[in-house]
Design a protein around this motif. Structure first.
Motif, mmCIF file in Angstrom:
data_model
loop_
_atom_site.group_PDB
_atom_site.id
_atom_site.type_symbol
_atom_site.label_atom_id
_atom_site.label_comp_id
_atom_site.label_asym_id
_atom_site.label_seq_id
_atom_site.Cartn_x
_atom_site.Cartn_y
_atom_site.Cartn_z
ATOM 1 N N ARG A 256 5.358 -5.957 4.825
ATOM 2 C CA ARG A 256 4.109 -5.281 4.444
ATOM 3 C C ARG A 256 3.797 -5.499 2.963
ATOM 4 O O ARG A 256 2.989 -4.803 2.379
ATOM 5 C CB ARG A 256 4.191 -3.784 4.761
ATOM 6 N N ASN B 221 -4.679 2.509 2.602
ATOM 7 C CA ASN B 221 -4.860 1.201 1.959
ATOM 8 C C ASN B 221 -5.771 1.262 0.736
ATOM 9 O O ASN B 221 -6.570 0.360 0.496
ATOM 10 C CB ASN B 221 -5.396 0.167 2.952
ATOM 11 N N LEU C 179 -2.377 -8.107 0.155
ATOM 12 C CA LEU C 179 -2.009 -7.054 1.102
ATOM 13 C C LEU C 179 -2.950 -7.002 2.306
ATOM 14 O O LEU C 179 -2.598 -6.473 3.346
ATOM 15 C CB LEU C 179 -1.976 -5.696 0.392
ATOM 16 N N ARG C 180 -4.125 -7.591 2.161
ATOM 17 C CA ARG C 180 -5.062 -7.684 3.288
ATOM 18 C C ARG C 180 -4.872 -8.992 4.062
ATOM 19 O O ARG C 180 -5.662 -9.325 4.928
ATOM 20 C CB ARG C 180 -6.487 -7.562 2.782
ATOM 21 N N TRP D 4 0.859 -1.186 0.000
ATOM 22 C CA TRP D 4 0.000 0.000 0.000
ATOM 23 C C TRP D 4 0.889 1.227 0.000
ATOM 24 O O TRP D 4 1.933 1.241 0.662
ATOM 25 C CB TRP D 4 -0.909 0.028 1.220
#
Length: 131
Positions: free
Chosen positions: A79, A21, A51-52, A16
């Motif tokens: 991340r 986000n 990414l989630r 992100w």
């Protein structure tokens, strides 16, 4: 090396851009140019899922507009999210190439050789009793 992948295969590593986000930052160069607008394209769904924290597979239109099959996952302890995608046409071409190699290998193997009479019998059998 990501650049050594076959045509139609692509690895995307992203994160992100900020805490909202909502905007993706790509950490790998794309093989084909992607305009800024394409980041809103549904083809970015696998990266957003990764990414989630999700992992899985996805099939649909890729961000370049071609149908793709993708696998995605978050990179633990980072991340970042990772997507490996293959254009459907490239996937089918890879499969076809492997099948041709297999058939050619069998054709060259004497234990699989058939006489023309054996081929005629096999063809009649395959056609069924009413042929």
């Amino acid at each position: 090396n990501v650049q050594d992948l076959p045509h139609g295969h692509e690895v995307v590593l992203g994160a992100w851009e900020d805490a909202s986000n909502t905007s993706l930052a790509l950490l790998t160069a794309l093989r084909e140019p992607c305009q800024q607008y394409c980041r809103a394209h549904p083809g970015w769904a696998p990266l957003a899922h990764a990414l989630r924290g999700g992992n899985g597979t996805w099939t649909g239109p890729g961000y370049h507009g071609v149908h793709v099959h993708a696998a995605y996952a978050p990179l633990p302890g980072t991340r970042f999210g990772l997507v490996y995608q293959v254009a459907a046409g490239a996937l089918l071409a890879d499969l076809k190439r492997e099948l041709i190699r297999t058939v050619e290998a069998h054709n060259d193997d004497p234990k699989f050789a058939k006489t023309s009479e054996e081929m005629a019998v096999a063809n009649r059998s395959a056609a069924g009793p009413h042929a």
